[in-house]
Write a protein that holds these residues in place. Sequence first.
Motif, PDB file in Angstrom:
ATOM      1  N   VAL A  40     -44.261 -34.005  -5.182  1.00 25.88           N
ATOM      2  CA  VAL A  40     -42.870 -33.238  -5.726  1.00 25.88           C
ATOM      3  C   VAL A  40     -42.165 -34.397  -6.790  1.00 25.88           C
ATOM      4  O   VAL A  40     -42.313 -35.636  -6.639  1.00 25.88           O
ATOM      5  CB  VAL A  40     -41.748 -33.074  -4.611  1.00 25.88           C
ATOM      6  CG1 VAL A  40     -42.470 -31.824  -3.760  1.00 25.88           C
ATOM      7  CG2 VAL A  40     -41.313 -34.170  -3.796  1.00 25.88           C
ATOM      8  N   GLU A  41     -41.277 -33.793  -7.505  1.00 22.58           N
ATOM      9  CA  GLU A  41     -40.433 -34.660  -8.469  1.00 22.58           C
ATOM     10  C   GLU A  41     -38.878 -34.561  -8.034  1.00 22.58           C
ATOM     11  O   GLU A  41     -38.677 -33.285  -7.608  1.00 22.58           O
ATOM     12  CB  GLU A  41     -40.683 -34.332  -9.977  1.00 22.58           C
ATOM     13  CG  GLU A  41     -42.071 -34.318 -10.684  1.00 22.58           C
ATOM     14  CD  GLU A  41     -42.514 -36.043 -10.623  1.00 22.58           C
ATOM     15  OE1 GLU A  41     -41.479 -36.557 -10.586  1.00 22.58           O
ATOM     16  OE2 GLU A  41     -43.629 -36.003 -10.458  1.00 22.58           O
ATOM     17  N   ASN A  42     -38.406 -35.682  -7.623  1.00 24.40           N
ATOM     18  CA  ASN A  42     -37.087 -35.811  -7.239  1.00 24.40           C
ATOM     19  C   ASN A  42     -36.222 -36.134  -8.118  1.00 24.40           C
ATOM     20  O   ASN A  42     -36.127 -37.345  -8.549  1.00 24.40           O
ATOM     21  CB  ASN A  42     -37.079 -36.649  -5.699  1.00 24.40           C
ATOM     22  CG  ASN A  42     -35.915 -36.672  -5.350  1.00 24.40           C
ATOM     23  OD1 ASN A  42     -34.958 -36.181  -5.667  1.00 24.40           O
ATOM     24  ND2 ASN A  42     -35.900 -37.686  -4.250  1.00 24.40           N
ATOM     25  N   LYS A  43     -35.084 -35.277  -8.662  1.00 27.99           N
ATOM     26  CA  LYS A  43     -34.113 -35.471  -9.390  1.00 27.99           C
ATOM     27  C   LYS A  43     -32.814 -36.408  -8.750  1.00 27.99           C
ATOM     28  O   LYS A  43     -31.924 -36.917  -9.356  1.00 27.99           O
ATOM     29  CB  LYS A  43     -33.401 -34.423 -10.173  1.00 27.99           C
ATOM     30  CG  LYS A  43     -34.395 -33.806 -11.188  1.00 27.99           C
ATOM     31  CD  LYS A  43     -33.755 -32.670 -12.012  1.00 27.99           C
ATOM     32  CE  LYS A  43     -34.775 -32.048 -12.872  1.00 27.99           C
ATOM     33  NZ  LYS A  43     -34.776 -32.392 -13.956  1.00 27.99           N
ATOM     34  N   GLY A  44     -32.732 -36.424  -7.468  1.00 24.87           N
ATOM     35  CA  GLY A  44     -31.781 -36.973  -6.720  1.00 24.87           C
ATOM     36  C   GLY A  44     -32.337 -38.236  -6.288  1.00 24.87           C
ATOM     37  O   GLY A  44     -33.076 -39.153  -6.783  1.00 24.87           O
ATOM     38  N   ALA A  45     -31.610 -38.822  -5.137  1.00 23.09           N
ATOM     39  CA  ALA A  45     -31.987 -39.960  -4.491  1.00 23.09           C
ATOM     40  C   ALA A  45     -32.576 -39.818  -3.137  1.00 23.09           C
ATOM     41  O   ALA A  45     -33.203 -38.813  -3.154  1.00 23.09           O
ATOM     42  CB  ALA A  45     -30.460 -40.720  -4.060  1.00 23.09           C
ATOM     43  N   PHE A  46     -32.310 -40.358  -2.335  1.00 21.76           N
ATOM     44  CA  PHE A  46     -33.257 -40.443  -0.933  1.00 21.76           C
ATOM     45  C   PHE A  46     -33.253 -39.148  -0.443  1.00 21.76           C
ATOM     46  O   PHE A  46     -32.061 -38.319  -0.296  1.00 21.76           O
ATOM     47  CB  PHE A  46     -32.419 -41.453   0.015  1.00 21.76           C
ATOM     48  CG  PHE A  46     -32.999 -41.329   1.353  1.00 21.76           C
ATOM     49  CD1 PHE A  46     -34.462 -41.802   1.715  1.00 21.76           C
ATOM     50  CD2 PHE A  46     -32.504 -40.690   2.366  1.00 21.76           C
ATOM     51  CE1 PHE A  46     -34.982 -41.681   2.872  1.00 21.76           C
ATOM     52  CE2 PHE A  46     -32.946 -40.689   3.753  1.00 21.76           C
ATOM     53  CZ  PHE A  46     -34.238 -41.411   3.967  1.00 21.76           C
ATOM     54  N   LEU A  47     -34.301 -38.592  -0.236  1.00 25.03           N
ATOM     55  CA  LEU A  47     -34.366 -36.856   0.065  1.00 25.03           C
ATOM     56  C   LEU A  47     -33.547 -35.770  -0.612  1.00 25.03           C
ATOM     57  O   LEU A  47     -33.366 -34.689  -0.338  1.00 25.03           O
ATOM     58  CB  LEU A  47     -33.774 -36.793   1.711  1.00 25.03           C
ATOM     59  CG  LEU A  47     -34.478 -37.822   2.808  1.00 25.03           C
ATOM     60  CD1 LEU A  47     -33.636 -37.425   4.196  1.00 25.03           C
ATOM     61  CD2 LEU A  47     -35.943 -37.467   2.835  1.00 25.03           C
ATOM     62  N   GLY A  48     -33.739 -36.190  -1.846  1.00 29.21           N
ATOM     63  CA  GLY A  48     -33.143 -35.248  -2.920  1.00 29.21           C
ATOM     64  C   GLY A  48     -31.630 -35.347  -2.957  1.00 29.21           C
ATOM     65  O   GLY A  48     -30.929 -34.356  -3.667  1.00 29.21           O
ATOM     66  N   MET A  49     -30.914 -36.118  -2.126  1.00 34.20           N
ATOM     67  CA  MET A  49     -29.412 -36.073  -2.438  1.00 34.20           C
ATOM     68  C   MET A  49     -28.974 -36.358  -3.802  1.00 34.20           C
ATOM     69  O   MET A  49     -29.474 -37.220  -4.313  1.00 34.20           O
ATOM     70  CB  MET A  49     -28.867 -37.116  -1.203  1.00 34.20           C
ATOM     71  CG  MET A  49     -28.953 -36.659   0.249  1.00 34.20           C
ATOM     72  SD  MET A  49     -28.095 -37.945   1.202  1.00 34.20           S
ATOM     73  CE  MET A  49     -29.098 -39.385   1.115  1.00 34.20           C
ATOM     74  N   THR A  99     -51.930 -37.773 -11.855  1.00 27.51           N
ATOM     75  CA  THR A  99     -53.501 -37.437 -12.355  1.00 27.51           C
ATOM     76  C   THR A  99     -54.444 -36.683 -11.690  1.00 27.51           C
ATOM     77  O   THR A  99     -55.248 -36.164 -12.068  1.00 27.51           O
ATOM     78  CB  THR A  99     -53.994 -38.713 -13.097  1.00 27.51           C
ATOM     79  OG1 THR A  99     -54.205 -39.766 -12.097  1.00 27.51           O
ATOM     80  CG2 THR A  99     -53.176 -39.262 -14.305  1.00 27.51           C
ATOM     81  N   THR A 100     -54.128 -36.612 -10.157  1.00 25.87           N
ATOM     82  CA  THR A 100     -55.175 -36.139  -9.425  1.00 25.87           C
ATOM     83  C   THR A 100     -54.458 -35.141  -8.562  1.00 25.87           C
ATOM     84  O   THR A 100     -55.358 -34.124  -7.937  1.00 25.87           O
ATOM     85  CB  THR A 100     -55.840 -37.236  -8.545  1.00 25.87           C
ATOM     86  OG1 THR A 100     -54.671 -37.532  -7.658  1.00 25.87           O
ATOM     87  CG2 THR A 100     -56.475 -38.388  -9.206  1.00 25.87           C
ATOM     88  N   MET A 101     -53.332 -34.654  -8.311  1.00 27.96           N
ATOM     89  CA  MET A 101     -52.731 -34.017  -7.598  1.00 27.96           C
ATOM     90  C   MET A 101     -52.289 -32.457  -8.234  1.00 27.96           C
ATOM     91  O   MET A 101     -51.669 -32.678  -9.450  1.00 27.96           O
ATOM     92  CB  MET A 101     -51.777 -34.593  -6.457  1.00 27.96           C
ATOM     93  CG  MET A 101     -52.416 -35.435  -5.497  1.00 27.96           C
ATOM     94  SD  MET A 101     -51.046 -35.821  -4.165  1.00 27.96           S
ATOM     95  CE  MET A 101     -51.068 -34.436  -3.309  1.00 27.96           C
ATOM     96  N   ILE A 102     -51.973 -31.595  -7.576  1.00 27.32           N
ATOM     97  CA  ILE A 102     -51.212 -30.481  -8.122  1.00 27.32           C
ATOM     98  C   ILE A 102     -49.847 -30.599  -7.548  1.00 27.32           C
ATOM     99  O   ILE A 102     -49.375 -30.569  -6.363  1.00 27.32           O
ATOM    100  CB  ILE A 102     -52.044 -29.138  -7.748  1.00 27.32           C
ATOM    101  CG1 ILE A 102     -53.175 -29.019  -8.076  1.00 27.32           C
ATOM    102  CG2 ILE A 102     -50.901 -28.002  -8.304  1.00 27.32           C
ATOM    103  CD1 ILE A 102     -53.892 -27.934  -7.360  1.00 27.32           C
ATOM    104  N   LYS A 103     -48.786 -30.499  -8.591  1.00 27.59           N
ATOM    105  CA  LYS A 103     -47.476 -30.434  -8.308  1.00 27.59           C
ATOM    106  C   LYS A 103     -46.824 -29.402  -7.428  1.00 27.59           C
ATOM    107  O   LYS A 103     -47.317 -28.178  -7.405  1.00 27.59           O
ATOM    108  CB  LYS A 103     -46.632 -30.699  -9.537  1.00 27.59           C
ATOM    109  CG  LYS A 103     -45.101 -31.127  -9.233  1.00 27.59           C
ATOM    110  CD  LYS A 103     -43.982 -30.862 -10.469  1.00 27.59           C
ATOM    111  CE  LYS A 103     -44.560 -31.785 -11.751  1.00 27.59           C
ATOM    112  NZ  LYS A 103     -43.623 -31.679 -12.693  1.00 27.59           N
ATOM    113  N   GLY A 104     -45.911 -29.823  -6.580  1.00 24.10           N
ATOM    114  CA  GLY A 104     -44.979 -28.746  -5.890  1.00 24.10           C
ATOM    115  C   GLY A 104     -45.516 -28.253  -4.449  1.00 24.10           C
ATOM    116  O   GLY A 104     -45.307 -27.416  -3.972  1.00 24.10           O
TER     117      GLY A 104
END
Length: 166
Positions: free
Chosen positions: A49-58, A27-32
């Motif tokens: 950031v939004e992460n579709k993976g697991a740890f560190l995007g794996m 609600t307060t930040m800009i994504k990406g």
Amino acid sequence: MNRSLFIVLLIAFNIAIDQISKVIVRTTMIKGGKGQINVIQDYFQLIWVENKGAFLGMGSDMNPTLRLIFLLVLPTLVLAYVIYYILKTKELDRLSLIAFCCIAGGGIANVFDRIVFGEVTDFFFIDLGGVFKTGIFNVADMSVTIGMVMLLFSGVFNSKKKEKIA
């Protein structure tokens, strides 16, 4: 305090802190990374950031079926077993119990994100000038990591204690 109540409250606390922090970020930040916040110069930053993976995007590039199995179904089964284990195993020492609750709470919080949003909100980033650098992570990741460290410490501490007794 009743042991089961302690377990439920500690797991709920871990989930709540994580989810509250993610709501604040969303609600307060800009994504990406466009609206990154330098908390301590470039050493500690908030980057949403939004992460579709697991740890560190794996696993973020896995096909959707495999991602469902490995990032939602299996973790849910493991978390259910961990909760069952800590509720049933009365001889756990307090440090191990707290560690397992942190692991379960953090895991549940990230699984919740995957179910509700299809991805996990991450926002902490640490870069100590090349000496130490993390990927972008969240409070749930910290709960799981702290829980794992506590569990390792408890194992070492308990094995040394048993050696002294023997």
